[in-house]
Write a protein that holds these residues in place. Sequence first.
Motif, PDB file in Angstrom:
ATOM      1  N   ALA A  50       0.806  -1.218   0.000  1.00  0.00           N
ATOM      2  CA  ALA A  50       0.000   0.000   0.000  1.00  0.00           C
ATOM      3  C   ALA A  50       0.843   1.275   0.000  1.00  0.00           C
ATOM      4  CB  ALA A  50      -0.958   0.001   1.182  1.00  0.00           C
ATOM      5  N   ARG A  51       1.918   1.292   0.752  1.00  0.00           N
ATOM      6  CA  ARG A  51       2.743   2.508   0.819  1.00  0.00           C
ATOM      7  C   ARG A  51       3.280   2.872  -0.568  1.00  0.00           C
ATOM      8  NH1 ARG A  51       7.795   3.670   4.898  1.00  0.00           N
ATOM      9  NH2 ARG A  51       8.232   5.744   4.094  1.00  0.00           N
ATOM     10  N   ALA A  52       3.818   1.879  -1.276  1.00  0.00           N
ATOM     11  CA  ALA A  52       4.336   2.141  -2.624  1.00  0.00           C
ATOM     12  C   ALA A  52       3.219   2.537  -3.576  1.00  0.00           C
ATOM     13  CB  ALA A  52       5.068   0.911  -3.152  1.00  0.00           C
ATOM     14  N   ILE A  53       2.073   1.892  -3.462  1.00  0.00           N
ATOM     15  CA  ILE A  53       0.945   2.230  -4.341  1.00  0.00           C
ATOM     16  C   ILE A  53       0.470   3.656  -4.059  1.00  0.00           C
ATOM     17  CG2 ILE A  53      -1.454   1.676  -4.917  1.00  0.00           C
ATOM     18  CD1 ILE A  53      -0.688  -1.303  -4.484  1.00  0.00           C
ATOM     19  N   MET A  56       2.953   5.976  -5.775  1.00  0.00           N
ATOM     20  CA  MET A  56       2.761   6.011  -7.225  1.00  0.00           C
ATOM     21  C   MET A  56       1.471   6.742  -7.576  1.00  0.00           C
ATOM     22  SD  MET A  56       4.256   2.279  -8.459  1.00  0.00           S
ATOM     23  CE  MET A  56       3.336   1.254  -7.323  1.00  0.00           C
ATOM     24  N   ALA A  57       0.425   6.528  -6.801  1.00  0.00           N
ATOM     25  CA  ALA A  57      -0.853   7.204  -7.053  1.00  0.00           C
ATOM     26  C   ALA A  57      -0.708   8.715  -6.916  1.00  0.00           C
ATOM     27  CB  ALA A  57      -1.923   6.677  -6.106  1.00  0.00           C
ATOM     28  N   ALA A  58       0.061   9.159  -5.926  1.00  0.00           N
ATOM     29  CA  ALA A  58       0.272  10.600  -5.739  1.00  0.00           C
ATOM     30  C   ALA A  58       1.010  11.203  -6.942  1.00  0.00           C
ATOM     31  CB  ALA A  58       1.043  10.860  -4.451  1.00  0.00           C
ATOM     32  N   GLN A  59       1.983  10.476  -7.471  1.00  0.00           N
ATOM     33  CA  GLN A  59       2.680  10.968  -8.659  1.00  0.00           C
ATOM     34  C   GLN A  59       1.736  11.024  -9.856  1.00  0.00           C
ATOM     35  OE1 GLN A  59       6.072   8.253  -8.643  1.00  0.00           O
ATOM     36  NE2 GLN A  59       7.397   9.963  -8.078  1.00  0.00           N
ATOM     37  N   GLU A  60       0.907  10.005 -10.023  1.00  0.00           N
ATOM     38  CA  GLU A  60      -0.056  10.002 -11.130  1.00  0.00           C
ATOM     39  C   GLU A  60      -1.046  11.163 -10.979  1.00  0.00           C
ATOM     40  OE1 GLU A  60       0.664   8.263 -13.570  1.00  0.00           O
ATOM     41  OE2 GLU A  60       1.501   6.361 -12.919  1.00  0.00           O
ATOM     42  N   GLU A  61      -1.437  11.457  -9.770  1.00  0.00           N
ATOM     43  CA  GLU A  61      -2.358  12.579  -9.522  1.00  0.00           C
ATOM     44  C   GLU A  61      -1.703  13.899  -9.918  1.00  0.00           C
ATOM     45  OE1 GLU A  61      -5.716  14.517  -8.875  1.00  0.00           O
ATOM     46  OE2 GLU A  61      -5.575  12.335  -8.693  1.00  0.00           O
ATOM     47  N   ARG A  62      -0.414  14.042  -9.627  1.00  0.00           N
ATOM     48  CA  ARG A  62       0.309  15.252 -10.023  1.00  0.00           C
ATOM     49  C   ARG A  62       0.387  15.347 -11.547  1.00  0.00           C
ATOM     50  NH1 ARG A  62       5.511  16.421 -11.303  1.00  0.00           N
ATOM     51  NH2 ARG A  62       6.261  14.346 -10.748  1.00  0.00           N
ATOM     52  N   HIS A  63       0.636  14.223 -12.212  1.00  0.00           N
ATOM     53  CA  HIS A  63       0.662  14.211 -13.678  1.00  0.00           C
ATOM     54  C   HIS A  63      -0.703  14.622 -14.236  1.00  0.00           C
ATOM     55  CE1 HIS A  63       3.838  10.695 -13.485  1.00  0.00           C
ATOM     56  NE2 HIS A  63       4.240  11.778 -12.838  1.00  0.00           N
ATOM     57  N   GLU A 146      10.135   4.459 -13.039  1.00  0.00           N
ATOM     58  CA  GLU A 146      10.343   4.078 -11.635  1.00  0.00           C
ATOM     59  C   GLU A 146       9.222   3.155 -11.166  1.00  0.00           C
ATOM     60  OE1 GLU A 146      10.644   7.569  -9.171  1.00  0.00           O
ATOM     61  OE2 GLU A 146      12.338   8.356 -10.322  1.00  0.00           O
ATOM     62  N   HIS A 147       7.993   3.460 -11.561  1.00  0.00           N
ATOM     63  CA  HIS A 147       6.849   2.615 -11.193  1.00  0.00           C
ATOM     64  C   HIS A 147       7.024   1.212 -11.782  1.00  0.00           C
ATOM     65  CE1 HIS A 147       4.126   6.470 -10.998  1.00  0.00           C
ATOM     66  NE2 HIS A 147       5.138   6.517 -10.155  1.00  0.00           N
ATOM     67  N   ARG A 148       7.383   1.165 -13.058  1.00  0.00           N
ATOM     68  CA  ARG A 148       7.587  -0.126 -13.709  1.00  0.00           C
ATOM     69  C   ARG A 148       8.684  -0.925 -13.022  1.00  0.00           C
ATOM     70  NH1 ARG A 148      10.782  -0.036 -18.921  1.00  0.00           N
ATOM     71  NH2 ARG A 148      12.353   0.016 -17.297  1.00  0.00           N
ATOM     72  N   ASP A 149       9.797  -0.269 -12.767  1.00  0.00           N
ATOM     73  CA  ASP A 149      10.927  -0.956 -12.138  1.00  0.00           C
ATOM     74  C   ASP A 149      10.578  -1.427 -10.732  1.00  0.00           C
ATOM     75  OD1 ASP A 149      12.298  -0.500 -14.474  1.00  0.00           O
ATOM     76  OD2 ASP A 149      13.522   1.139 -13.664  1.00  0.00           O
TER      77      ASP A 149
END
Length: 183
Positions: A50-53, A56-63, A146-149
């Motif tokens: 959950a922490r990693a998700i 990643m979700a926060a970065q997607e929200e910024r995008h 980074e998400h993929r890796d």
Amino acid sequence: MSERATSGWKPGDRREATKAMIRVDQAGEYGATRIYAGQLAVLGDRHPAARAIHHMAAQEERHRAFFDRLIAERGVRPTLLQPFWNVAGFALGAVTAAIGPDAAMACTAAVETEIDKHYADQLADLGDSDPELSEAIADFQAEELEHRDHALANGAENAFAYPVLSGMIRLGCKVAIAAAKRI
């Protein structure tokens, strides 16, 4: 008169291609936020992933917020498929998380593999014609990698039927990209 008729639009107009890029990128980033929402709805906040998700979700929200701003500033018509992406993205995230955390990571790896290719193509097409958009896409592409890796390092390839699951998700991404450019 149509917008094209009054704006001096000609076939192959760079402005139209850039608008399609912004439209599809906003739709894709919105879809990504919905995938992560679906994963978190199933896995919950206490799951080790959950922490990693959330990150990643926060970065997607910024995008997504960046592309939302460009849509408003540049008068780009958003995709008409947004309600579909809302449901389909959440469902994809929820289903893969229900299969298990490895499948959730497989989903991320598959999506981000296609987005990396998509953003690389866009950067090549843009050249130096739109520095603001190019800079943002390059920044977002690095985060998507980074998400993929992260997903690959955290069990994506251990998911049940990984090649099939990954292939289906990647095909879905390709179809979504093609549709959002036009619809």
